[in-house]
Design an enzyme around this catalytic site. Structure first.
Site, PDB file in Angstrom:
ATOM      1  N   ARG A 146       0.868  -1.187   0.000  1.00 30.01           N
ATOM      2  CA  ARG A 146       0.000   0.000   0.000  1.00 30.01           C
ATOM      3  C   ARG A 146       0.902   1.234   0.000  1.00 30.01           C
ATOM      4  O   ARG A 146       2.095   1.140   0.283  1.00 30.01           O
ATOM      5  CB  ARG A 146      -0.879   0.002   1.261  1.00 30.01           C
ATOM      6  CG  ARG A 146      -1.879  -1.117   1.248  1.00 30.01           C
ATOM      7  CD  ARG A 146      -2.694  -1.154   2.539  1.00 30.01           C
ATOM      8  NE  ARG A 146      -3.514  -2.359   2.558  1.00 30.01           N
ATOM      9  CZ  ARG A 146      -3.790  -3.054   3.654  1.00 30.01           C
ATOM     10  NH1 ARG A 146      -3.319  -2.682   4.823  1.00 30.01           N
ATOM     11  NH2 ARG A 146      -4.538  -4.128   3.579  1.00 30.01           N
ATOM     12  N   ARG A 151     -10.736   3.260   5.446  1.00 32.96           N
ATOM     13  CA  ARG A 151      -9.274   3.126   5.360  1.00 32.96           C
ATOM     14  C   ARG A 151      -8.801   3.447   3.939  1.00 32.96           C
ATOM     15  O   ARG A 151      -7.713   3.966   3.736  1.00 32.96           O
ATOM     16  CB  ARG A 151      -8.850   1.707   5.784  1.00 32.96           C
ATOM     17  CG  ARG A 151      -7.353   1.562   5.906  1.00 32.96           C
ATOM     18  CD  ARG A 151      -6.946   0.263   6.566  1.00 32.96           C
ATOM     19  NE  ARG A 151      -7.169  -0.887   5.674  1.00 32.96           N
ATOM     20  CZ  ARG A 151      -6.918  -2.143   6.008  1.00 32.96           C
ATOM     21  NH1 ARG A 151      -6.453  -2.433   7.209  1.00 32.96           N
ATOM     22  NH2 ARG A 151      -7.130  -3.123   5.154  1.00 32.96           N
ATOM     23  N   ARG A 196     -12.901  -9.363   1.341  1.00 35.61           N
ATOM     24  CA  ARG A 196     -12.508  -9.337   2.752  1.00 35.61           C
ATOM     25  C   ARG A 196     -13.734  -9.421   3.660  1.00 35.61           C
ATOM     26  O   ARG A 196     -13.700 -10.095   4.696  1.00 35.61           O
ATOM     27  CB  ARG A 196     -11.679  -8.075   3.049  1.00 35.61           C
ATOM     28  CG  ARG A 196     -10.250  -8.213   2.507  1.00 35.61           C
ATOM     29  CD  ARG A 196      -9.403  -6.964   2.651  1.00 35.61           C
ATOM     30  NE  ARG A 196      -8.085  -7.194   2.061  1.00 35.61           N
ATOM     31  CZ  ARG A 196      -6.924  -7.114   2.698  1.00 35.61           C
ATOM     32  NH1 ARG A 196      -6.895  -6.747   3.956  1.00 35.61           N
ATOM     33  NH2 ARG A 196      -5.790  -7.371   2.078  1.00 35.61           N
TER      34      ARG A 196
HETATM   35  N1  LIG Z   1     -12.059   1.212  17.481  1.00 36.11           N
HETATM   36  C1  LIG Z   1     -12.024   1.803  16.308  1.00 36.11           C
HETATM   37  N2  LIG Z   1     -12.977   2.697  15.975  1.00 36.11           N
HETATM   38  C2  LIG Z   1     -12.967   3.293  14.748  1.00 36.11           C
HETATM   39  N3  LIG Z   1     -12.032   3.080  13.817  1.00 36.11           N
HETATM   40  C3  LIG Z   1     -11.063   2.185  14.103  1.00 36.11           C
HETATM   41  C4  LIG Z   1     -10.998   1.516  15.354  1.00 36.11           C
HETATM   42  N4  LIG Z   1      -9.927   0.695  15.344  1.00 36.11           N
HETATM   43  C5  LIG Z   1      -9.324   0.860  14.142  1.00 36.11           C
HETATM   44  N5  LIG Z   1      -9.995   1.748  13.395  1.00 36.11           N
HETATM   45  C6  LIG Z   1      -9.709   2.171  12.010  1.00 36.11           C
HETATM   46  O1  LIG Z   1     -10.130   1.075  11.180  1.00 36.11           O
HETATM   47  C7  LIG Z   1      -9.283   0.936  10.044  1.00 36.11           C
HETATM   48  C8  LIG Z   1      -8.755  -0.487  10.005  1.00 36.11           C
HETATM   49  O2  LIG Z   1      -7.863  -0.682  11.077  1.00 36.11           O
HETATM   50  P1  LIG Z   1      -6.552  -1.576  10.898  1.00 36.11           P
HETATM   51  O3  LIG Z   1      -5.878  -1.219   9.619  1.00 36.11           O
HETATM   52  O4  LIG Z   1      -5.800  -1.442  12.157  1.00 36.11           O
HETATM   53  O5  LIG Z   1      -7.228  -2.996  10.761  1.00 36.11           O
HETATM   54  P2  LIG Z   1      -6.578  -4.432  10.641  1.00 36.11           P
HETATM   55  O6  LIG Z   1      -7.368  -5.341  11.482  1.00 36.11           O
HETATM   56  O7  LIG Z   1      -5.121  -4.345  10.930  1.00 36.11           O
HETATM   57  O8  LIG Z   1      -6.806  -4.747   9.117  1.00 36.11           O
HETATM   58  P3  LIG Z   1      -6.028  -5.767   8.130  1.00 36.11           P
HETATM   59  O9  LIG Z   1      -6.221  -7.135   8.660  1.00 36.11           O
HETATM   60  O10 LIG Z   1      -6.692  -5.553   6.832  1.00 36.11           O
HETATM   61  O11 LIG Z   1      -4.595  -5.359   8.103  1.00 36.11           O
HETATM   62  C9  LIG Z   1      -8.195   1.978  10.204  1.00 36.11           C
HETATM   63  O12 LIG Z   1      -8.483   3.075   9.384  1.00 36.11           O
HETATM   64  C10 LIG Z   1      -8.246   2.368  11.675  1.00 36.11           C
HETATM   65  O13 LIG Z   1      -7.853   3.688  11.891  1.00 36.11           O
HETATM   66  N1  LIG Z   2      -1.442 -16.495   8.157  1.00 34.36           N
HETATM   67  C1  LIG Z   2      -0.933 -15.258   8.077  1.00 34.36           C
HETATM   68  N2  LIG Z   2      -1.732 -14.190   7.975  1.00 34.36           N
HETATM   69  C2  LIG Z   2      -1.171 -12.976   7.924  1.00 34.36           C
HETATM   70  C3  LIG Z   2       0.211 -12.792   7.985  1.00 34.36           C
HETATM   71  N3  LIG Z   2       0.487 -11.471   7.915  1.00 34.36           N
HETATM   72  C4  LIG Z   2      -0.693 -10.853   7.841  1.00 34.36           C
HETATM   73  N4  LIG Z   2      -1.705 -11.757   7.852  1.00 34.36           N
HETATM   74  C5  LIG Z   2      -3.140 -11.509   7.797  1.00 34.36           C
HETATM   75  O1  LIG Z   2      -3.514 -11.214   6.495  1.00 34.36           O
HETATM   76  C6  LIG Z   2      -4.699 -10.427   6.548  1.00 34.36           C
HETATM   77  C7  LIG Z   2      -4.623  -9.288   5.578  1.00 34.36           C
HETATM   78  O2  LIG Z   2      -3.590  -8.414   5.879  1.00 34.36           O
HETATM   79  P1  LIG Z   2      -3.389  -7.056   5.043  1.00 34.36           P
HETATM   80  O3  LIG Z   2      -2.140  -6.454   5.569  1.00 34.36           O
HETATM   81  O4  LIG Z   2      -3.320  -7.426   3.608  1.00 34.36           O
HETATM   82  O5  LIG Z   2      -4.605  -6.204   5.331  1.00 34.36           O
HETATM   83  C8  LIG Z   2      -4.857  -9.958   7.995  1.00 34.36           C
HETATM   84  O6  LIG Z   2      -5.890 -10.725   8.579  1.00 34.36           O
HETATM   85  C9  LIG Z   2      -3.561 -10.324   8.635  1.00 34.36           C
HETATM   86  O7  LIG Z   2      -3.712 -10.691   9.984  1.00 34.36           O
HETATM   87  C10 LIG Z   2       1.036 -13.956   8.091  1.00 34.36           C
HETATM   88  O8  LIG Z   2       2.274 -13.904   8.163  1.00 34.36           O
HETATM   89  N5  LIG Z   2       0.421 -15.146   8.132  1.00 34.36           N
END
Ligand SMILES: Nc1ncnc2c1ncn2[C@@H]1O[C@H](COP(=O)(O)OP(=O)(O)OP(=O)(O)O)[C@@H](O)[C@H]1O
Ligand SMILES: Nc1nc2c(ncn2[C@@H]2O[C@H](COP(=O)(O)O)[C@@H](O)[C@H]2O)c(=O)[nH]1
Length: 390
Positions: free
Chosen positions: A177, A270, A281
Site C-alpha cells: 500500500r 481506510r 474481505r
Molecule cells: N475502534 C475503532 N474505531 C474506529 N475506527 C477504528 C478503530 N480501530 C481501528 N480503526 C480504524 O479502522 C481501520 C482499520 O484498522 P486496521 O488497519 O488497524 O485494521 P486491521 O485489522 O489491521 O486490518 P487488516 O487485517 O486488513 O490489516 C483503520 O483506518 C483504523 O484507523
Molecule cells: N497467516 C498469516 N496471515 C497474515 C500474515 N500477515 C498478515 N496476515 C493476515 O492477512 C490479513 C490481511 O492483511 P493485510 O495487511 O493485507 O490487510 C490480515 O488478517 C492479517 O492478519 C502472516 O504472516 N500469516
C-alpha cells in the site's frame, strides 16, 4: 541424560571420523555427540570466535556424512563449548566465555518441529533454539477480520512499549500500500519465490488470505526474540491455528468488530482496497468471526471504542501505564573460559570452572535445572533454572 563424547575421548569415534576425513574444515574446538547411531559434530568452519557454529552429521550405519539442513539462528562460536544430551531429541550446548543470555543453545535433532521439517524437506534436519533462563515472555498472536483494528492496536502497543514488544514482519505476495515500507510492514515477495521458500521450510506458518500468500518466517520470529523482546504476530485464523499446533507457546487473542456494518465502514474509510477486494474481505470476515468462537483463542476483545479496547488489551497482557519489562529473568554473569560438566544426583547439569584465576562476575559453579524446559525451535526453549556460586 548423557554427556557428549569429547574430542579425543573415544579412540573408536576418532577413527570413525578420521576414516571419513570430512570434519577437517572445522576450525578450533569441536564436540561430537552420539545419538541413535548418528554422530553430531559441532564446531566452527570459518574459524575464530563470533563465527557461527556449524553442524555435521555422520551416520555410523552407512559410514556416510549427511549434510543437514540447519534451521534456526546459529550460535556464534566461542573458544570452547560443551554439549550435554538432555533427551534423545535435543542436545544442550554450553558456551565458554559468554554472557548469561548467550551461553545456552539447544540443538534439536528429533523434536516434533524437526520431524515435521524432515517430512517437508526430506533428508537430515537439525534446528537451533536459544535457551532462556526463567519463563521469558510468551509471543502474542493477534487475529481478527480485516479492518477490525489489529494493526492499529499493535501500533499503539509498539509505540507505548518500544523496548518490550517487537513485531514479527511477515512475508506477503500482495502489493504494497502507499505508505507501506518493505522490511518494516511486510517483506513483499514474488509468489514463485515465496512458494519455493515455503517448500524449503523457511516459514513457521503460511496461508492463502484474501487471494494472496502470507507467512511468518522462522527468521522473523527469531529476529524479535533475539533482541529479548516479546514477539507480536498479526496473522489470520489459519495462521493462528498453525502456530497453536507448533511448539511455540503463545497467547492467542482474537479481535472482533462491534458489528459487520462498523467493520465495513472501517474497511471503506481506510481506503486501501478496491471495491472488489473490500467485498472479498467482508465475505471472508463472516467465516473468520465464526472461527474466532471455536476455542482456538485465549482471549476475545471487542474493538468498539478504540481506547477501551486498548486498555483491555494492556490489562490482559499485564501491562501498566508505564513501560514494564517482560524480558526473561535477568541474570548477569559470564561463563568461565574453560569448565567441566557433570550431572548431580537431582539430574542437574553442573558446570565447574576450570579457570586458573577467579574473576569478578565469573561463577565458580553454575547449576542448571533443565527439568521444566518448554517450547523450542523455532524461537526459544524456555524454563531453564539456574543457580550460581561465586
Ligand atoms: N475502534 C475503532 N474505531 C474506529 N475506527 C477504528 C478503530 N480501530 C481501528 N480503526 C480504524 O479502522 C481501520 C482499520 O484498522 P486496521 O488497519 O488497524 O485494521 P486491521 O485489522 O489491521 O486490518 P487488516 O487485517 O486488513 O490489516 C483503520 O483506518 C483504523 O484507523
Ligand atoms: N497467516 C498469516 N496471515 C497474515 C500474515 N500477515 C498478515 N496476515 C493476515 O492477512 C490479513 C490481511 O492483511 P493485510 O495487511 O493485507 O490487510 C490480515 O488478517 C492479517 O492478519 C502472516 O504472516 N500469516
Amino acid at each position: 541424560m548423557g554427556q557428549e563424547i569429547q574430542e579425543n575421548f573415544s579412540a573408536s569415534l576418532h577413527e570413525n571420523l578420521s576414516a571419513c576425513d570430512d570434519d577437517s574444515d572445522f576450525k578450533g574446538h569441536k564436540t561430537i555427540t552420539e545419538i541413535c547411531g548418528k554422530l553430531y559434530v559441532v564446531g566452527a568452519t570459518s574459524g575464530g570466535a563470533e563465527s557461527p557454529l556449524d553442524v555435521k552429521v555422520f551416520d555410523k550405519a552407512t559410514g556416510k556424512w549427511l549434510a543437514p539442513t540447519i534451521l534456526g539462528k546459529k550460535p556464534n562460536a566461542s573458544t570452547f563449548h560443551s554439549g550435554v544430551l538432555v533427551t534423545n531429541d535435543r542436545v544442550l550446548f554450553l558456551k565458554a566465555d559468554s554472557l548469561a543470555d548467550e551461553f545456552l543453545y539447544f540443538l534439536e535433532v528429533d523434536s516434533k518441529f524437526v520431524r515435521e521439517r524432515k517430512n517437508l524437506l526430506g533428508g537430515e534436519v537439525v534446528a537451533w533454539s536459544k535457551g532462556s533462563i526463567g519463563d521469558g515472555p510468551k509471543p502474542i498472536v493477534i487475529s481478527g477480520p480485516s479492518g477490525v483494528g489489529k494493526g492499529t492496536l499493535i501500533n499503539m502497543l509498539m509505540k507505548d512499549f518500544p523496548s518490550t514488544f517487537g513485531f514479527s514482519v511477515s512475508h506477503t505476495t500482495r502489493a504494497p500500500r502507499e505508505k507501506e515500507v518493505n522490511g518494516i510492514h511486510y517483506h513483499f515477495t514474488e509468489r514463485e519465490v515465496m512458494e519455493k521458500e515455503i517448500k524449503e521450510g523457511k516459514f513457521l506458518e503460511s496461508a492463502l488470505v484474501h487471494g494472496n500468500l502470507y507467512g511468518t518466517s522462522v527468521e522473523a520470529v527469531e529476529a524479535v526474540t533475539d533482541t529479548g523482546k516479546r514477539c507480536i504476530l498479526d496473522i489470520d485464523v489459519q495462521g493462528a491455528r498453525s502456530v497453536r499446533a507448533s511448539t511455540i507457546e503463545a497467547i492467542f487473542i482474537f479481535v472482533r468488530p462491534p458489528s459487520f456494518e462498523e467493520l465495513e465502514k472501517r474497511l471503506r474509510d481506510r481506503g486501501t482496497e478496491t471495491e472488489e477486494q473490500i467485498q472479498k474481505r467482508l465475505r471472508n470476515s463472516r467465516k473468520e468471526i465464526e472461527e474466532g468462537k471455536e476455542g482456538l483463542f485465549d482471549h476475545i476483545l471487542v474493538n468498539d471504542d478504540l481506547e477501551s479496547c486498548y486498555a483491555n488489551l494492556k490489562k490482559l497482557l499485564g501491562l501498566h501505564s508505564m513501560e514494564t519489562s517482560n524480558k526473561a529473568a535477568s541474570v548477569d554473569f559470564r561463563t568461565p573460559s574453560s569448565f567441566s560438566i557433570s550431572i548431580d544426583a537431582e539430574n542437574n547439569i553442573v558446570i565447574d570452572s576450570q579457570d586458573a584465576e577467579t574473576k569478578d562476575g565469573i561463577p565458580k559453579k553454575i547449576v542448571l535445572d533443565v527439568s521444566s524446559v518448554r517450547g523450542g525451535a523455532p524461537g526459544r526453549t524456555r524454563g531453564l533454572a539456574v543457580s550460581i556460586e561465586y
